[in-house]
Every structure is written in structure tokens, then in C-alpha cells.
Design a protein around this motif. Structure first.
Motif, PDB file in Angstrom:
ATOM      1  N   PHE A 100       0.829  -1.206   0.000  1.00 61.98           N
ATOM      2  CA  PHE A 100       0.000   0.000   0.000  1.00 61.98           C
ATOM      3  C   PHE A 100       0.865   1.258   0.000  1.00 61.98           C
ATOM      4  CE2 PHE A 100      -2.189   3.406   2.289  1.00 61.98           C
ATOM      5  CZ  PHE A 100      -3.260   3.600   1.423  1.00 61.98           C
ATOM      6  N   CYS A 101       1.940   1.259   0.786  1.00 62.01           N
ATOM      7  CA  CYS A 101       2.839   2.425   0.815  1.00 62.01           C
ATOM      8  C   CYS A 101       3.511   2.628  -0.540  1.00 62.01           C
ATOM      9  CB  CYS A 101       3.893   2.266   1.908  1.00 62.01           C
ATOM     10  SG  CYS A 101       3.228   2.441   3.566  1.00 62.01           S
ATOM     11  N   GLY A 102       3.896   1.552  -1.185  1.00 60.25           N
ATOM     12  CA  GLY A 102       4.472   1.663  -2.525  1.00 60.25           C
ATOM     13  C   GLY A 102       3.483   2.231  -3.520  1.00 60.25           C
ATOM     14  N   LEU A 103       2.241   1.752  -3.457  1.00 61.15           N
ATOM     15  CA  LEU A 103       1.199   2.280  -4.340  1.00 61.15           C
ATOM     16  C   LEU A 103       0.939   3.752  -4.051  1.00 61.15           C
ATOM     17  CD1 LEU A 103      -1.049   1.818  -6.466  1.00 61.15           C
ATOM     18  CD2 LEU A 103      -2.549   1.245  -4.549  1.00 61.15           C
ATOM     19  N   ALA A 104       0.882   4.123  -2.772  1.00 58.13           N
ATOM     20  CA  ALA A 104       0.649   5.524  -2.408  1.00 58.13           C
ATOM     21  C   ALA A 104       1.802   6.406  -2.893  1.00 58.13           C
ATOM     22  CB  ALA A 104       0.485   5.647  -0.896  1.00 58.13           C
ATOM     23  N   LEU A 105       3.033   5.923  -2.786  1.00 61.47           N
ATOM     24  CA  LEU A 105       4.183   6.691  -3.254  1.00 61.47           C
ATOM     25  C   LEU A 105       4.110   6.934  -4.758  1.00 61.47           C
ATOM     26  CD1 LEU A 105       6.962   7.978  -2.616  1.00 61.47           C
ATOM     27  CD2 LEU A 105       7.945   5.732  -3.130  1.00 61.47           C
ATOM     28  N   VAL A 106       3.753   5.902  -5.506  1.00 61.73           N
ATOM     29  CA  VAL A 106       3.629   6.055  -6.954  1.00 61.73           C
ATOM     30  C   VAL A 106       2.512   7.034  -7.296  1.00 61.73           C
ATOM     31  CG1 VAL A 106       2.987   4.840  -9.078  1.00 61.73           C
ATOM     32  CG2 VAL A 106       4.632   3.828  -7.517  1.00 61.73           C
ATOM     33  N   MET A 107       1.387   6.939  -6.617  1.00 65.08           N
ATOM     34  CA  MET A 107       0.269   7.845  -6.898  1.00 65.08           C
ATOM     35  C   MET A 107       0.619   9.296  -6.558  1.00 65.08           C
ATOM     36  SD  MET A 107      -1.987   6.314  -8.363  1.00 65.08           S
ATOM     37  CE  MET A 107      -2.632   4.741  -8.720  1.00 65.08           C
ATOM     38  N   VAL A 108       1.320   9.501  -5.454  1.00 70.48           N
ATOM     39  CA  VAL A 108       1.732  10.863  -5.081  1.00 70.48           C
ATOM     40  C   VAL A 108       2.687  11.427  -6.130  1.00 70.48           C
ATOM     41  CG1 VAL A 108       3.109  12.173  -3.401  1.00 70.48           C
ATOM     42  CG2 VAL A 108       1.311  10.644  -2.616  1.00 70.48           C
ATOM     43  N   GLN A 109       3.623  10.614  -6.576  1.00 71.84           N
ATOM     44  CA  GLN A 109       4.567  11.084  -7.590  1.00 71.84           C
ATOM     45  C   GLN A 109       3.872  11.409  -8.899  1.00 71.84           C
ATOM     46  OE1 GLN A 109       7.768  11.905  -7.070  1.00 71.84           O
ATOM     47  NE2 GLN A 109       7.303  11.423  -4.946  1.00 71.84           N
ATOM     48  N   LEU A 110       2.905  10.594  -9.287  1.00 73.82           N
ATOM     49  CA  LEU A 110       2.150  10.880 -10.510  1.00 73.82           C
ATOM     50  C   LEU A 110       1.325  12.147 -10.369  1.00 73.82           C
ATOM     51  CD1 LEU A 110       0.964   7.326 -11.630  1.00 73.82           C
ATOM     52  CD2 LEU A 110       2.629   8.812 -12.764  1.00 73.82           C
TER      53      LEU A 110
END
Length: 172
Positions: A100-110
Motif C-alpha cells: 500500500f505504501c508503494g502504491l501511495a508513493l507512486v500515486m503521489v509522484q504521478l
């Protein structure tokens, strides 16, 4: 809905289902086979996008890598038919939290870094252009990283052979 859209959704569903099965099964051989089908599904998406070269590389490198994984890491360790132990709930929760943290990091960067259009002319994805980009020695070439990765893989292969020979000597 067009036929092209239906094909994309079928390929995406095939890929996602096999990826989910690969990480949830407790049989190591089945996990490798599901991973193989996941990578084939990704290659199918590349074919659908008309990136034939990248799809061919996907099949040769990654699907070929899974075959090597099956032969070396599963069959040589004699664990093809054994079930992996069930993980503790704490480890499962930590893995879900990390995903979930990895997904959140990718979404924030996008969200923070939108794609911007440049004035540069796009490079066509032909085999010649991809070869010039990947193996060029200029500013935009990747010859040095390509060679470094090949040396790293060779060192890993030699390390695997040494470990396998030591474990055979210990058993005798």
C-alpha cells in the motif's frame, strides 16, 4: 465498446489474475508458472500496443528467465512439490502495508509531477532506433549500464554455482 478495448481488458484481467495467483499460492512451482503467464500477459499488452520489439524482448528475457528460475532454483533444490510454510499474520499485514505504501508513493509522484509535452520530435520505436539508444556510447546511450548489468549477472551466476557446489560437497 470496441473489439480493441475488449482485447485490452482481457489481457489486463489475464495478467492481473495470474499475478495475484503467483503471490498467493503456497506451491513454489505453481508460483513460477503463474509468474510466467503474468509476463506473457504483459508481452501480449505490448503486442496490443504495437510495440513488437519490446514484446519480443519481454518474451525472450523475462519468460526465458522464468524457465531458468524453474530449472535452477526449483528443480535443483528439490522443492518443486513442497508447499511453502504459511506466513504469520504479522508478516502478511506488513507485506500488505508495504504494498500500500508503494502504491501511495507512486500515486503521489504521478499527482505531483504531471506529464508535460515537449517540442522534441518523438523517436519511432524501430529496432534500429532502439538499438542506437540502448547500445550507443553518447549522452543518451546505455552501453555502459548494459555492460555493468551483464557483469553483475555473471558474478551472480558464478556465486550460485559456488553455493551449489558447496552444498553438494556438504551432503557427501
Amino acid at each position: 465498446m470496441s473489439g480493441s478495448t475488449i482485447i485490452f481488458y482481457l489481457l489486463a484481467a489475464f495478467t492481473l489474475i495470474n499475478a495475484l495467483l503467483a503471490v498467493t499460492t503456497r506451491m513454489i512451482f505453481r508460483a513460477a508458472i503463474y509468474l510466467l503467464f503474468t509476463l506473457i500477459g504483459i508481452a501480449g499488452i505490448y503486442f496490443w500496443l504495437q510495440y513488437e520489439f519490446i514484446a519480443a524482448v519481454q518474451i525472450v528475457v523475462y519468460v526465458g528467465g522464468i524457465v531458468v528460475l524453474i530449472i535452477f532454483s526449483i528443480f535443483l533444490t528439490q522443492q518443486a512439490g513442497e508447499q511453502l510454510p504459511r506466513q504469520k499474520l504479522g508478516r502478511q499485514l506488513f507485506a500488505a502495508l508495504a504494498a500500500f505504501c508503494g502504491l501511495a508513493l507512486v500515486m503521489v509522484q504521478l499527482a505531483l509531477h504531471p506529464f508535460i509535452e515537449t517540442g522534441n520530435k518523438p523517436i519511432l520505436p524501430t529496432v534500429a532506433n532502439i538499438g542506437n539508444q540502448m547500445l550507443g556510447v553518447g549522452d543518451s546511450g546505455y552501453a555502459l549500464p548494459f555492460e555493468l548489468v551483464s557483469i553483475l549477472l555473471l558474478a551472480a551466476l558464478i556465486g550460485c554455482i559456488v553455493i551449489a557446489l558447496k552444498s553438494k560437497a556438504d551432503k557427501q
